[in-house]
Scaffold this active site. Sequence first.
Site, short mmCIF file in Angstrom:
data_model
loop_
_atom_site.label_atom_id
_atom_site.label_comp_id
_atom_site.label_asym_id
_atom_site.label_seq_id
_atom_site.Cartn_x
_atom_site.Cartn_y
_atom_site.Cartn_z
N GLY A 34 38.16 43.04 35.70
CA GLY A 34 36.91 43.70 35.34
C GLY A 34 37.14 45.11 34.86
O GLY A 34 38.27 45.62 34.83
N GLY A 104 31.34 38.32 37.82
CA GLY A 104 30.74 38.63 36.53
C GLY A 104 31.72 38.48 35.38
O GLY A 104 31.34 38.17 34.25
N GLU A 111 40.13 35.58 42.33
CA GLU A 111 39.87 36.81 43.08
C GLU A 111 39.71 36.53 44.56
O GLU A 111 40.23 37.26 45.41
CB GLU A 111 38.63 37.50 42.52
CG GLU A 111 38.84 38.12 41.15
CD GLU A 111 37.57 38.66 40.54
OE1 GLU A 111 37.65 39.57 39.69
OE2 GLU A 111 36.48 38.16 40.88
#
Length: 262
Positions: A34, A104, A111
């Site tokens: 991210g 997202g 993760e």
Amino acid sequence: MSEQMSPADRAKYAAAHRAAAFVEDGMRVGLGTGSTAAWLVRSLGQRQRDEGLRFRAVPTSQRTAEQAREEGIALVTLEEAGWLDLTIDGADEFDAEFNLIKGGGGALLREKIVAAASERMIVIADIGKEVGRLGAFPLPVEVIPFGWQATQRLIEETLEAADVLGREVRPRLAGGQPFVTDEGNYILDLHLGRIGQPRRLAMVLNQIPGVVENGLFVDICDMVIAGYADGRVELRDRDRGASQQDNIELPRPGNLFSDIAE
């Protein structure tokens, strides 16, 4: 340049830069995915060049792996690492109980696996990601492609009995086609508005056939480092039940970090 960075980018940089200081020589470190994690990878690359820091990293996505290689960071698989000393990753939302919504960027499965295989997990985020109750950000749920529409209907039925405000489920798209994760799966985004019982919802969702994993991270995060646009950071430690503040110098004009800001 720091004056060209948005307030959110300055806050992300501050949190990531402070978290990079927790990485020590010889560590095995999970690297998140991210925009905030991108600041972290750059900071760690700079520490390697300036300080001779050496560590091995397990990336949580192909995107993070590519950036880490560009920085000269040594990468290993989770199988090769065996167990990790630390994982540092961002979050789409976090609350006062250290519960998170992640995914997202579409990497929630890797993760969560990497974070669960670590002694500690540090979450880095701008302060705007803090919420009183999770759910404003759509909750990602990773599902296998086979029968994904049937899985979606099962999720919608399950949500009828859940303590949530909204119950809309949308498939995530990319270029008009289903978004495909690094593991070859699809993602359904649950627009819930408010999640009353994150732990219960996480357990119930993972019992649905076709669901691989969901983006609720409960009892995984050990520390949150929240960044502010002025360079302040707040470190909140779950085990100690305490917080402390620090100040980070923001990048100067022409600094190598400026190219990450969008």
